[in-house]
Design an enzyme around this catalytic site. Structure first.
Site, PDB file in Angstrom:
ATOM      1  N   TYR A 187      10.127 -17.725   2.472  1.00  0.00           N
ATOM      2  CA  TYR A 187       8.863 -17.859   3.217  1.00  0.00           C
ATOM      3  C   TYR A 187       8.763 -16.808   4.324  1.00  0.00           C
ATOM      4  O   TYR A 187       7.703 -16.232   4.553  1.00  0.00           O
ATOM      5  CB  TYR A 187       8.727 -19.262   3.830  1.00  0.00           C
ATOM      6  CG  TYR A 187       8.354 -20.328   2.830  1.00  0.00           C
ATOM      7  CD1 TYR A 187       7.156 -20.256   2.126  1.00  0.00           C
ATOM      8  CD2 TYR A 187       9.181 -21.422   2.587  1.00  0.00           C
ATOM      9  CE1 TYR A 187       6.801 -21.236   1.207  1.00  0.00           C
ATOM     10  CE2 TYR A 187       8.827 -22.414   1.678  1.00  0.00           C
ATOM     11  CZ  TYR A 187       7.637 -22.306   0.979  1.00  0.00           C
ATOM     12  OH  TYR A 187       7.291 -23.274   0.077  1.00  0.00           O
ATOM     13  N   ARG A 190       8.479 -35.806  -0.737  1.00  0.00           N
ATOM     14  CA  ARG A 190       7.172 -35.972  -0.110  1.00  0.00           C
ATOM     15  C   ARG A 190       6.451 -37.237  -0.553  1.00  0.00           C
ATOM     16  O   ARG A 190       5.327 -37.211  -1.035  1.00  0.00           O
ATOM     17  CB  ARG A 190       6.300 -34.748  -0.364  1.00  0.00           C
ATOM     18  CG  ARG A 190       6.696 -33.671   0.601  1.00  0.00           C
ATOM     19  CD  ARG A 190       5.688 -32.583   0.693  1.00  0.00           C
ATOM     20  NE  ARG A 190       6.364 -31.353   0.352  1.00  0.00           N
ATOM     21  CZ  ARG A 190       5.845 -30.403  -0.371  1.00  0.00           C
ATOM     22  NH1 ARG A 190       4.640 -30.498  -0.825  1.00  0.00           N
ATOM     23  NH2 ARG A 190       6.533 -29.342  -0.623  1.00  0.00           N
ATOM     24  N   ARG A 214      -3.029 -39.086   9.684  1.00  0.00           N
ATOM     25  CA  ARG A 214      -2.769 -37.680   9.899  1.00  0.00           C
ATOM     26  C   ARG A 214      -4.008 -36.926  10.374  1.00  0.00           C
ATOM     27  O   ARG A 214      -3.928 -36.002  11.157  1.00  0.00           O
ATOM     28  CB  ARG A 214      -2.315 -37.137   8.555  1.00  0.00           C
ATOM     29  CG  ARG A 214      -1.490 -36.076   8.360  1.00  0.00           C
ATOM     30  CD  ARG A 214      -0.692 -35.152   8.866  1.00  0.00           C
ATOM     31  NE  ARG A 214      -0.956 -33.922   8.143  1.00  0.00           N
ATOM     32  CZ  ARG A 214      -1.673 -32.949   8.624  1.00  0.00           C
ATOM     33  NH1 ARG A 214      -2.191 -33.037   9.798  1.00  0.00           N
ATOM     34  NH2 ARG A 214      -1.853 -31.861   7.923  1.00  0.00           N
ATOM     35  N   ASP A 258       9.255 -31.175   8.291  1.00  0.00           N
ATOM     36  CA  ASP A 258       9.077 -30.155   7.253  1.00  0.00           C
ATOM     37  C   ASP A 258      10.251 -29.185   7.326  1.00  0.00           C
ATOM     38  O   ASP A 258      10.870 -29.031   8.385  1.00  0.00           O
ATOM     39  CB  ASP A 258       7.755 -29.405   7.407  1.00  0.00           C
ATOM     40  CG  ASP A 258       7.429 -28.622   6.131  1.00  0.00           C
ATOM     41  OD1 ASP A 258       6.834 -29.210   5.212  1.00  0.00           O
ATOM     42  OD2 ASP A 258       7.811 -27.442   6.034  1.00  0.00           O
ATOM     43  N   ARG A 274       0.211 -36.341   0.342  1.00  0.00           N
ATOM     44  CA  ARG A 274      -1.199 -36.505   0.629  1.00  0.00           C
ATOM     45  C   ARG A 274      -1.795 -37.591  -0.230  1.00  0.00           C
ATOM     46  O   ARG A 274      -2.970 -37.858  -0.172  1.00  0.00           O
ATOM     47  CB  ARG A 274      -1.925 -35.186   0.407  1.00  0.00           C
ATOM     48  CG  ARG A 274      -1.440 -34.122   1.359  1.00  0.00           C
ATOM     49  CD  ARG A 274      -1.229 -32.806   0.688  1.00  0.00           C
ATOM     50  NE  ARG A 274      -0.073 -32.816  -0.201  1.00  0.00           N
ATOM     51  CZ  ARG A 274       0.313 -31.792  -0.915  1.00  0.00           C
ATOM     52  NH1 ARG A 274      -0.361 -30.692  -0.869  1.00  0.00           N
ATOM     53  NH2 ARG A 274       1.380 -31.886  -1.686  1.00  0.00           N
TER      54      ARG A 274
HETATM   55  O1  CP3 Z   1       7.749 -37.628   2.213  1.00  0.00           O
HETATM   56  C1  CP3 Z   1       7.525 -36.804   3.092  1.00  0.00           C
HETATM   57  O2  CP3 Z   1       6.391 -36.501   3.456  1.00  0.00           O
HETATM   58  C2  CP3 Z   1       8.752 -36.238   3.758  1.00  0.00           C
HETATM   59  C3  CP3 Z   1       8.528 -35.115   4.666  1.00  0.00           C
HETATM   60  C4  CP3 Z   1       8.512 -33.730   4.049  1.00  0.00           C
HETATM   61  C5  CP3 Z   1       7.423 -32.816   4.173  1.00  0.00           C
HETATM   62  N1  CP3 Z   1       7.817 -31.612   3.659  1.00  0.00           N
HETATM   63  C6  CP3 Z   1       6.132 -33.090   4.832  1.00  0.00           C
HETATM   64  C7  CP3 Z   1       4.954 -32.325   4.336  1.00  0.00           C
HETATM   65  C8  CP3 Z   1       9.527 -33.080   3.368  1.00  0.00           C
HETATM   66  C9  CP3 Z   1      10.868 -33.623   2.920  1.00  0.00           C
HETATM   67  C10 CP3 Z   1       9.083 -31.727   3.147  1.00  0.00           C
HETATM   68  C11 CP3 Z   1       9.933 -30.700   2.540  1.00  0.00           C
HETATM   69  C12 CP3 Z   1       9.351 -29.408   2.159  1.00  0.00           C
HETATM   70  N2  CP3 Z   1       8.369 -28.675   2.775  1.00  0.00           N
HETATM   71  C13 CP3 Z   1       9.816 -28.642   1.067  1.00  0.00           C
HETATM   72  C14 CP3 Z   1      10.988 -29.043   0.196  1.00  0.00           C
HETATM   73  C15 CP3 Z   1      10.597 -30.042  -0.827  1.00  0.00           C
HETATM   74  C16 CP3 Z   1       9.763 -29.469  -1.935  1.00  0.00           C
HETATM   75  O3  CP3 Z   1       8.635 -29.921  -2.079  1.00  0.00           O
HETATM   76  O4  CP3 Z   1      10.245 -28.597  -2.638  1.00  0.00           O
HETATM   77  C17 CP3 Z   1       9.057 -27.464   1.009  1.00  0.00           C
HETATM   78  C18 CP3 Z   1       9.186 -26.353  -0.009  1.00  0.00           C
HETATM   79  C19 CP3 Z   1       8.154 -27.491   2.095  1.00  0.00           C
HETATM   80  C20 CP3 Z   1       7.149 -26.464   2.497  1.00  0.00           C
HETATM   81  C21 CP3 Z   1       5.789 -27.040   2.435  1.00  0.00           C
HETATM   82  N3  CP3 Z   1       5.235 -27.839   3.413  1.00  0.00           N
HETATM   83  C22 CP3 Z   1       4.859 -26.978   1.365  1.00  0.00           C
HETATM   84  C23 CP3 Z   1       5.043 -26.190   0.088  1.00  0.00           C
HETATM   85  C24 CP3 Z   1       3.730 -27.765   1.727  1.00  0.00           C
HETATM   86  C25 CP3 Z   1       2.520 -28.106   0.886  1.00  0.00           C
HETATM   87  C26 CP3 Z   1       1.302 -27.346   1.262  1.00  0.00           C
HETATM   88  C27 CP3 Z   1       0.063 -28.085   0.780  1.00  0.00           C
HETATM   89  O5  CP3 Z   1      -0.673 -28.606   1.643  1.00  0.00           O
HETATM   90  O6  CP3 Z   1      -0.150 -28.156  -0.431  1.00  0.00           O
HETATM   91  C28 CP3 Z   1       4.004 -28.298   3.012  1.00  0.00           C
HETATM   92  C29 CP3 Z   1       3.121 -29.202   3.791  1.00  0.00           C
HETATM   93  C30 CP3 Z   1       3.603 -30.612   3.857  1.00  0.00           C
HETATM   94  N4  CP3 Z   1       4.825 -30.957   4.348  1.00  0.00           N
HETATM   95  C31 CP3 Z   1       2.894 -31.811   3.506  1.00  0.00           C
HETATM   96  C32 CP3 Z   1       3.742 -32.890   3.837  1.00  0.00           C
HETATM   97  C33 CP3 Z   1       3.434 -34.355   3.753  1.00  0.00           C
HETATM   98  C34 CP3 Z   1       1.478 -31.906   2.920  1.00  0.00           C
HETATM   99  C35 CP3 Z   1       0.417 -31.357   3.776  1.00  0.00           C
HETATM  100  C36 CP3 Z   1      -0.024 -32.197   4.967  1.00  0.00           C
HETATM  101  O7  CP3 Z   1       0.086 -33.433   4.992  1.00  0.00           O
HETATM  102  O8  CP3 Z   1      -0.528 -31.558   5.890  1.00  0.00           O
END
Ligand code: CP3
Length: 320
Positions: free
Chosen positions: A126, A2, A15, A51, A6
């Site tokens: 999940y 990621r 975003r 995601d 953020r």
């Molecule tokens: O660099 C990148 O942004 C690559 C894209 C990416 C995202 N999620 C975008 C995202 C990748 C590779 C992921 C993988 C992902 N998503 C994982 C595996 C990696 C890890 O961290 O273990 C998991 C478990 C998820 C599930 C998920 N999605 C979580 C736990 C969250 C965070 C919730 C939060 O807001 O705290 C997300 C949301 C998410 N996916 C964000 C991003 C950039 C952040 C929230 C947003 O921008 O809206």
């Protein structure tokens, strides 16, 4: 890990509010977000902006991403009936936007693009827990109470994730990463029985394409040897295991990825620098190492610190 996260102001500006899933469905926007950390940090590869829950969302399971929480579902997976919400993924019909984003990124990038999927255990957790969990109690209950249903669920998720990875490869990604982020919640015995056979099936199919596979999970110190045997080319390591120890667990012929503790990025630079150099020294010049964080960038991290980390890694010479 990621990188877009953020923590980048340019990411937050693009975003705005709204569901991340809507942003992912817009290929021009997603391609631009994929490129932002590449421009900012000068990293050696890009990771697709998407995601891990996109494929199960796209087949209609009924799962969303709640800001600050993560994936959530109102109707968790409980019985055979719920398998109906996990039909096969037809990528050109269900996730055409992911394919389009990959193509747009590949056109604009002169470094490799990494595609990805979520590991079947992590996605299952999940779907079953209804959201993030600390104990995975319901997931484990389903495994032990109804192993037949667990197998069926894993079969479905494995097919969905395999199809997603193959479609990204066909669209042009240079490597794929399977994030089984929460699989470290399992003991080695549980992993062998409830996860290994399915990930192995997935990797058998994906490796036929010749595209390298990276396999990552958090707190997987005791699973590293099994995750190595399951068939990936690169094993992601979190910060809990020193890189030289990880190498002995993973064995010969595999590369490692990792493993800077993301939580130290807010500490004084001298501490960050020391941690980075320790990892590079423990790697000891081994060619099979992708320097990375041990897990994702947290929202409050100053992007300038990550810029310095990238510079430090690029300037490092063995023996330093
Ligand atoms: O660099 C990148 O942004 C690559 C894209 C990416 C995202 N999620 C975008 C995202 C990748 C590779 C992921 C993988 C992902 N998503 C994982 C595996 C990696 C890890 O961290 O273990 C998991 C478990 C998820 C599930 C998920 N999605 C979580 C736990 C969250 C965070 C919730 C939060 O807001 O705290 C997300 C949301 C998410 N996916 C964000 C991003 C950039 C952040 C929230 C947003 O921008 O809206």
């Amino acid at each position: 890990m990621r990188q877009a996260g953020r923590s980048l102001p340019e990411y937050r500006a693009l975003r705005k509010e709204g569901s991340i899933l809507d942003a992912i469905k817009d290929p021009a926007l997603s391609a631009e977000i994929t490129l932002q950390p590449v421009r900012r940090y000068g990293v050696d590869a890009a990771i697709l902006y998407s995601d891990i829950i996109v494929p199960v969302h796209a087949v209609g399971f009924g799962i969303d991403i709640k800001p600050g929480v993560g994936p959530v579902t109102e109707n968790p997976f409980r019985s055979t009936d719920d398998l109906k919400r996990l039909n096969d993924l037809n990528p050109s019909k269900d996730t055409p936007y992911v394919i389009e984003t990959v193509k747009l990124c590949v056109e604009q990038l002169d470094i490799p693009l990494i595609g990805f999927a979520g590991g079947p255990f992590t996605i299952a957790s999940y779907l079953i827990e209804g959201g993030p969990s600390r104990t995975y109690q319901e997931t484990k209950r389903l495994m032990f109470e109804n192993p037949e249903l667990w197998s069926q669920l894993m079969n479905r998720l494995t097919r969905i994730c395999t199809n997603s990875l193959l479609s990204q490869i066909e669209a042009g990604v240079s490597a794929v990463q399977l994030f089984d982020s929460w699989v470290g919640a399992l003991s080695p015995g549980q992993y062998v029985r409830f996860v290994f056979p399915w990930v192995q099936q997935m990797f058998e199919k994906v490796s036929k394409t010749g595209v390298p596979i990276i396999h990552f999970g958090v707190a997987t110190g005791e699973l590293l040897n099994l995750m190595s045997d399951v068939g990936a080319d690169v094993i992601g390591v979190d910060w809990r295991v020193p890189l030289d120890v990880a190498r002995t667990r993973v064995g010969e012929g595999k590369a490692l990825q990792g493993n800077l503790d993301p939580a130290i990025l807010a500490s004084p630079w001298s501490a960050v620098e020391e941690e980075v150099l320790t990892i590079l020294r423990l790697n000891d010049g081994h060619p099979g190492h992708i320097f990375n964080l041990g897990h994702g960038v947290t929202p409050n991290v100053n992007p300038e610190v990550l810029e310095r980390v990238v510079q430090l890694v690029h300037q490092y010479r063995v023996g330093q």
